[in-house]
Write an enzyme that holds these catalytic residues in place. Sequence first.
Site, PDB file in Angstrom:
ATOM      1  N   ASP A 148      -6.488  10.919   6.295  1.00  0.00           N
ATOM      2  CA  ASP A 148      -7.509   9.982   5.787  1.00  0.00           C
ATOM      3  C   ASP A 148      -8.931  10.369   6.179  1.00  0.00           C
ATOM      4  OD1 ASP A 148      -5.432   8.439   4.743  1.00  0.00           O
ATOM      5  OD2 ASP A 148      -5.277   7.215   6.553  1.00  0.00           O
ATOM      6  N   ASN A 186       0.013   2.813  -9.177  1.00  0.00           N
ATOM      7  CA  ASN A 186      -1.165   3.667  -9.421  1.00  0.00           C
ATOM      8  C   ASN A 186      -0.823   4.767 -10.425  1.00  0.00           C
ATOM      9  OD1 ASN A 186      -3.707   3.041  -7.832  1.00  0.00           O
ATOM     10  ND2 ASN A 186      -2.107   2.773  -6.271  1.00  0.00           N
ATOM     11  N   LEU A 220       3.547   9.293   1.007  1.00  0.00           N
ATOM     12  CA  LEU A 220       3.472   9.065   2.455  1.00  0.00           C
ATOM     13  C   LEU A 220       3.589  10.298   3.359  1.00  0.00           C
ATOM     14  CD1 LEU A 220       5.171   5.568   2.711  1.00  0.00           C
ATOM     15  CD2 LEU A 220       2.757   6.178   2.453  1.00  0.00           C
ATOM     16  N   HIS A 272      -6.594   5.457  -0.883  1.00  0.00           N
ATOM     17  CA  HIS A 272      -6.239   4.712   0.334  1.00  0.00           C
ATOM     18  C   HIS A 272      -6.708   3.263   0.172  1.00  0.00           C
ATOM     19  CE1 HIS A 272      -5.121   4.345   4.554  1.00  0.00           C
ATOM     20  NE2 HIS A 272      -6.159   3.550   4.663  1.00  0.00           N
ATOM     21  N   GLY A 302       4.789   3.053  -7.458  1.00  0.00           N
ATOM     22  CA  GLY A 302       4.134   3.849  -8.497  1.00  0.00           C
ATOM     23  C   GLY A 302       3.217   3.084  -9.432  1.00  0.00           C
TER      24      GLY A 302
END
Length: 184
Positions: free
Chosen positions: A137, A13, A79, A96, A11
């Site tokens: 992605d 970010n 995820l 990403h 965590g």
Amino acid sequence: MNLAVFISGTGTNLKALIDAEKNKYFNSKIKIIVSNKNAKGLDFAKANNIDYLISKDDDEIILALKNHDVDLIVLAGYLPKISPKLIANYKIINIHPSLLPKYGGKGFYGMHVHDAVFANKEKISGVTVHYVNENLDDGDIILQKQLDISFCKSAEEVSKEVLKVEHETLKEVIKKLEEGRCEH
Ligand code: GAR
């Protein structure tokens, strides 16, 4: 904007976003943190009195997002694959740790990305923030930043350097979106 931040891991970010909100770098509010498991990063939710939900159930997650008036979902090291139902109901962005489309897709997440980048002796890596669509992605890119990793002696070092840039990039994207400075 009212944000929901989704995490699965440490965590950092999320922490960068919490700090950005505290420092009024952007106006958005983190209303809820969602995790698919009892992730370490939930400690940041607890320490900052932010509501959180641990769940893998779409209906339960959507109900919580509705109850918190969420406008934007931010995937910050989350995820599980995002379901079509969530995509249909919410605007979702993801961070990403590579220069997509390089090192993206199945199997490329977290340290796996940096292991591959380092093994391939890349001199440059980077960060991508993109919209989430039904393919992994693959959504439209909002912001990409690259960095020199030629001095890195290990994949761990690459990861450390990339993370620093992630923390700057994610909050910048939130600010851009608030200001309507993104095309999509
Ligand atoms: C970050 O490097 C993020 O880009 C990556 O997981 C890490 C989470 O770190 N996400 C992916 O690989 C998604 N495909 P954090 O929990 O410390 O923020």
